[in-house]
Design a protein around this motif. Structure first.
Motif, mmCIF file in Angstrom:
data_model
loop_
_atom_site.group_PDB
_atom_site.id
_atom_site.type_symbol
_atom_site.label_atom_id
_atom_site.label_comp_id
_atom_site.label_asym_id
_atom_site.label_seq_id
_atom_site.Cartn_x
_atom_site.Cartn_y
_atom_site.Cartn_z
ATOM 1 N N PHE A 169 -7.713 1.041 0.880
ATOM 2 C CA PHE A 169 -7.533 0.263 2.101
ATOM 3 C C PHE A 169 -8.067 1.077 3.260
ATOM 4 C CE2 PHE A 169 -4.418 -1.653 -0.666
ATOM 5 C CZ PHE A 169 -4.478 -2.990 -0.333
ATOM 6 N N LEU A 173 -3.532 -3.695 7.444
ATOM 7 C CA LEU A 173 -4.438 -3.885 6.312
ATOM 8 C C LEU A 173 -5.266 -5.148 6.494
ATOM 9 C CD1 LEU A 173 -1.887 -3.090 3.443
ATOM 10 C CD2 LEU A 173 -3.333 -1.497 4.727
ATOM 11 N N GLU A 218 -9.131 -6.740 1.741
ATOM 12 C CA GLU A 218 -8.682 -5.648 0.875
ATOM 13 C C GLU A 218 -7.375 -6.018 0.173
ATOM 14 O OE1 GLU A 218 -10.933 -2.142 3.368
ATOM 15 O OE2 GLU A 218 -8.786 -2.396 3.686
ATOM 16 N N ILE A 219 -6.516 -6.764 0.846
ATOM 17 C CA ILE A 219 -5.301 -7.260 0.187
ATOM 18 C C ILE A 219 -5.694 -8.203 -0.944
ATOM 19 C CG2 ILE A 219 -3.164 -8.566 0.466
ATOM 20 C CD1 ILE A 219 -3.135 -7.594 3.420
ATOM 21 N N THR A 258 -6.822 -6.461 -4.034
ATOM 22 C CA THR A 258 -5.687 -5.919 -4.769
ATOM 23 C C THR A 258 -4.949 -6.992 -5.561
ATOM 24 O OG1 THR A 258 -5.356 -4.178 -3.146
ATOM 25 C CG2 THR A 258 -3.471 -4.742 -4.492
ATOM 26 N N LEU A 259 -4.700 -8.125 -4.936
ATOM 27 C CA LEU A 259 -3.854 -9.146 -5.546
ATOM 28 C C LEU A 259 -4.577 -10.073 -6.513
ATOM 29 C CD1 LEU A 259 -1.631 -10.175 -2.516
ATOM 30 C CD2 LEU A 259 -1.227 -8.413 -4.225
ATOM 31 N N ALA A 280 1.902 -7.730 5.426
ATOM 32 C CA ALA A 280 1.307 -7.649 4.087
ATOM 33 C C ALA A 280 2.368 -7.884 3.019
ATOM 34 C CB ALA A 280 0.635 -6.297 3.882
ATOM 35 N N HIS A 281 3.554 -7.343 3.248
ATOM 36 C CA HIS A 281 4.660 -7.563 2.308
ATOM 37 C C HIS A 281 5.012 -9.041 2.244
ATOM 38 C CE1 HIS A 281 8.855 -7.672 0.912
ATOM 39 N NE2 HIS A 281 8.444 -6.693 0.123
ATOM 40 N N ALA A 329 2.388 -10.982 0.381
ATOM 41 C CA ALA A 329 2.508 -10.745 -1.064
ATOM 42 C C ALA A 329 3.720 -11.451 -1.656
ATOM 43 C CB ALA A 329 2.569 -9.250 -1.350
ATOM 44 N N PHE A 332 2.554 -4.573 -5.631
ATOM 45 C CA PHE A 332 2.091 -4.370 -4.263
ATOM 46 C C PHE A 332 3.264 -4.397 -3.285
ATOM 47 C CE2 PHE A 332 0.426 -6.006 -0.207
ATOM 48 C CZ PHE A 332 -0.564 -5.075 0.051
ATOM 49 N N ARG A 333 4.194 -5.319 -3.476
ATOM 50 C CA ARG A 333 5.371 -5.398 -2.594
ATOM 51 C C ARG A 333 6.171 -4.103 -2.642
ATOM 52 N NH1 ARG A 333 5.525 -10.732 -4.903
ATOM 53 N NH2 ARG A 333 7.178 -10.090 -6.320
ATOM 54 N N VAL A 357 4.194 -1.351 -0.750
ATOM 55 C CA VAL A 357 4.275 -1.499 0.706
ATOM 56 C C VAL A 357 5.645 -1.043 1.209
ATOM 57 C CG1 VAL A 357 4.345 -3.187 2.597
ATOM 58 C CG2 VAL A 357 2.518 -3.291 0.900
#
Length: 118
Positions: free
Chosen positions: A13, A24, A28-29, A32-33, A90-91, A94, A105-106, A109
């Motif tokens: 990131f 973020l 990029e998120i 990841t997801l 971001a959390h 997600a 990811f959660r 973060v």
């Protein structure tokens, strides 16, 4: 936060520093997801960005100005507006994602947030 990079499961990131807090980028998120392998040109990655944008739009009323913003960033195609998310944002994003990576990811973060508070 002392550096401009955070890493989650092989995704780097490029942190946007906003008010001395790490934010973020949505692309990029998404990598990841949703993306397998992180190649930006593949279909799943592009679809992942659209999925996150749609998730955000459907739940926009749950995000505050302290959680998301549109900023101008330098890209390969020149300056463009991009949505960014604070770690809290971001959390929350997600939380709406339904992928196996979203669960990890959660946790990641929240671990970063815990370190920021200490």
């Amino acid at each position: 936060m002392n550096n401009n990079t955070l890493v989650f499961q092989g995704t780097n990131f490029d942190v946007v520093n906003r008010s001395n807090q790490p934010w973020l980028k949505i692309n990029e998120i998404a990598r990841t997801l949703y993306s397998k392998g992180g190649d930006q040109s593949d279909g799943p990655f592009e679809s992942g960005v659209r999925q996150l944008q749609n998730l955000y739009r459907r739940h926009a009323d749950e995000f505050t100005e302290a959680m998301t913003a549109l900023v101008e960033v330098e890209t390969a195609g020149g300056k463009q507006q991009m949505r960014i998310f604070s770690l809290r944002g971001a959390h929350l994003l997600a939380m709406f994602a339904r992928t196996a990576a979203a669960k990890l990811f959660r946790i990641w973060v929240l671990d970063i947030l815990d370190r920021e508070i200490d």
